[in-house]
Scaffold this motif. Structure first.
Motif, PDB file in Angstrom:
ATOM      1  N   UNK A   1       0.838  -1.261   0.048  1.00 54.93           N
ATOM      2  CA  UNK A   1      -0.087   0.027   0.078  1.00 54.93           C
ATOM      3  C   UNK A   1       0.748   1.291   0.048  1.00 54.93           C
ATOM      4  N   UNK A   2       0.525   2.493  -0.711  1.00 56.05           N
ATOM      5  CA  UNK A   2       1.154   3.573  -0.711  1.00 56.05           C
ATOM      6  C   UNK A   2       0.299   4.571  -0.102  1.00 56.05           C
ATOM      7  N   UNK A   3       0.862   5.672   0.375  1.00 55.24           N
ATOM      8  CA  UNK A   3       0.099   6.675   0.950  1.00 55.24           C
ATOM      9  C   UNK A   3      -1.093   7.293   0.380  1.00 55.24           C
ATOM     10  N   UNK A   4      -1.038   7.605  -0.937  1.00 54.37           N
ATOM     11  CA  UNK A   4      -2.393   8.055  -1.781  1.00 54.37           C
ATOM     12  C   UNK A   4      -3.433   7.236  -1.359  1.00 54.37           C
ATOM     13  N   UNK A   5      -3.345   5.641  -1.524  1.00 53.44           N
ATOM     14  CA  UNK A   5      -4.341   4.749  -1.408  1.00 53.44           C
ATOM     15  C   UNK A   5      -4.735   4.505  -0.229  1.00 53.44           C
ATOM     16  N   UNK A   6      -3.809   4.685   0.978  1.00 48.39           N
ATOM     17  CA  UNK A   6      -4.495   4.560   2.202  1.00 48.39           C
ATOM     18  C   UNK A   6      -5.296   5.872   2.699  1.00 48.39           C
ATOM     19  N   UNK A   7      -4.672   6.907   1.966  1.00 47.36           N
ATOM     20  CA  UNK A   7      -5.604   8.321   2.389  1.00 47.36           C
ATOM     21  C   UNK A   7      -7.310   8.166   1.610  1.00 47.36           C
TER      22      UNK A   7
ATOM     23  N   UNK B   1       7.079  11.401   6.927  1.00 44.28           N
ATOM     24  CA  UNK B   1       7.008   9.977   7.363  1.00 44.28           C
ATOM     25  C   UNK B   1       8.269   9.212   6.658  1.00 44.28           C
ATOM     26  N   UNK B   2       9.319   8.574   7.402  1.00 44.16           N
ATOM     27  CA  UNK B   2      10.223   7.680   6.841  1.00 44.16           C
ATOM     28  C   UNK B   2       9.676   6.336   6.709  1.00 44.16           C
ATOM     29  N   UNK B   3       8.542   6.012   7.234  1.00 43.97           N
ATOM     30  CA  UNK B   3       8.227   4.470   7.517  1.00 43.97           C
ATOM     31  C   UNK B   3       7.002   4.222   6.333  1.00 43.97           C
ATOM     32  N   UNK B   4       6.703   2.863   6.319  1.00 49.14           N
ATOM     33  CA  UNK B   4       5.602   2.549   5.389  1.00 49.14           C
ATOM     34  C   UNK B   4       4.231   2.819   5.922  1.00 49.14           C
ATOM     35  N   UNK B   5       3.378   2.986   5.228  1.00 46.97           N
ATOM     36  CA  UNK B   5       1.931   2.984   5.552  1.00 46.97           C
ATOM     37  C   UNK B   5       1.333   1.580   5.514  1.00 46.97           C
ATOM     38  N   UNK B   6       1.985   0.662   5.293  1.00 48.21           N
ATOM     39  CA  UNK B   6       1.655  -0.568   5.486  1.00 48.21           C
ATOM     40  C   UNK B   6       1.490  -0.796   7.111  1.00 48.21           C
ATOM     41  N   UNK B   7       2.375  -0.398   8.037  1.00 48.00           N
ATOM     42  CA  UNK B   7       1.993  -0.341   9.199  1.00 48.00           C
ATOM     43  C   UNK B   7       1.482   0.632  10.168  1.00 48.00           C
ATOM     44  N   UNK B   8       0.919   0.433  11.079  1.00 52.55           N
ATOM     45  CA  UNK B   8       0.137   1.347  12.011  1.00 52.55           C
ATOM     46  C   UNK B   8       0.831   2.747  12.160  1.00 52.55           C
ATOM     47  N   UNK B   9       2.500   2.842  12.168  1.00 54.45           N
ATOM     48  CA  UNK B   9       3.054   4.098  12.791  1.00 54.45           C
ATOM     49  C   UNK B   9       3.023   5.032  11.387  1.00 54.45           C
ATOM     50  N   UNK B  10       2.969   4.371  10.355  1.00 54.24           N
ATOM     51  CA  UNK B  10       2.983   5.119   9.059  1.00 54.24           C
ATOM     52  C   UNK B  10       1.588   5.717   8.683  1.00 54.24           C
TER      53      UNK B  10
END
Length: 319
Positions: free
Chosen positions: A1-7, A59-68
């Motif tokens: 997953x990327x950030x645009x998809x998560x948003x 963010x330097x971390x992936x949106x695959x995980x809760x921190x991202x």
């Protein structure tokens, strides 16, 4: 997953979001978090760091995980600037030096580059460091650098961190956000009480200091029982870290006589004598806490988001 998809997912009308646990204590699993819970978590962090519409989060971390994911949610709620990059061990290196970042999220391995490269990086107001314990040597580097950095404590089930502590060279406790309760279970593990949620019973052994302050002293499922004595591998690692420049873990393998046998596993080739290392270890550990074997592996096993897996199965370390 990327950030645009998560948003896109975040902005839809569903009340829940599917997320994956890290798998650091077992097999990763899918769970559903209420967006309301995630908003409350984001608001707590935004309030702590005074994040507003004029702020910029990175963010330097992936949106695959809760921190991202939560970095994106914090920016959405604040209506502020938000940027991200593909996770790497050279975080922020491609950003312009005149950029001002009000809050940056990283994992411990990325902090080594940041502390060594501050003069070439953007102006960083605050950093949150999560995903894995921070080695004491790295804590010292962060403290000496003067970076305003905080270690986080939390998990996927709590929608990211529920407590922070300023990273210094001293031993200081985590402090929870207001309205988050903590207690110790009968087995000595931390119990987290979030508003409107059932208690979260963790596998983290804890020391409660006050209503909002606590230390984490290891994981219950990582405790080694050898010769009827209990050994905390994190305690051993802290005491021998000065002798080992590479990544390593202390774990145990089954043993017919002692129950479990303490083993030191080091990532990388054998750059020094095992006998010499054992002699150094003998100076800081009693005999019953000493590793009975040193094993060198090409790479230590990790979860999908880079956390070390502290397995007690010898097969997990076969090259």
């Amino acid at each position: 997953m990327d950030y645009p998809r998560f948003l896109d997912i975040w902005r839809n009308l569903d009340s829940e979001i599917e997320v994956s646990t890290s798998g650091s204590t077992g097999t990763p699993k899918k769970i559903f978090l209420e967006k309301r819970m995630m908003r409350e978590s984001a608001e707590r962090t935004n309030n702590f760091f005074n994040i507003s519409a004029a702020s910029h989060l990175h963010s330097c971390i992936s949106p695959d995980f809760i921190g991202g994911k939560m970095m994106a949610v914090r920016a959405e709620l604040a209506g502020c600037g938000f940027s991200w990059e593909n996770p790497s061990n050279r975080p922020l290196a491609d950003l312009p030096k005149n950029r001002v970042l009000d809050l940056v999220a990283v994992v411990p391995s990325q902090m080594n580059f940041i502390t060594d490269s501050l003069s070439r990086l953007p102006d960083i107001k605050n950093i949150i460091v999560g995903g894995a314990p921070i080695p004491s040597i790295l804590k010292g580097k962060i403290h000496e650098s003067g970076i305003n950095a905080y270690e986080t404590y939390g998990m996927t089930e709590t929608a990211s961190h529920i407590a922070l502590r300023k990273i210094t060279s001293d031993r200081i406790p985590f402090v929870t956000f207001e309205n988050i309760g903590i207690e110790k279970s009968d087995s000595g593990t931390l119990v987290i009480n979030l508003p409107g949620q059932p208690p979260v019973i963790t596998t983290d052994l804890c020391e409660i200091v006050s209503e909002r302050e606590f230390f984490i002293i290891g994981r219950k499922d990582n405790i080694i029982i050898t010769g009827a004595k209990k050994v905390n591998p994190l305690d051993i690692e802290e005491r021998i870290r000065q002798f080992i420049p590479q990544r390593f873990i202390v774990t145990a393998f089954p043993h017919n006589l002692w129950g479990e046998r303490i083993v030191l596993i080091i990532e990388g080739r054998d750059f020094f004598s095992s006998d010499s290392l054992m002699k150094q270890i003998s100076e800081v550990l009693p005999a019953w806490q000493k590793p009975k074997e040193i094993i060198f592996v090409d790479k230590l096993p990790e979860t999908s988001n880079g956390k070390l897996k502290r397995s007690k199965n010898p097969e997990d370390y076969r090259s």
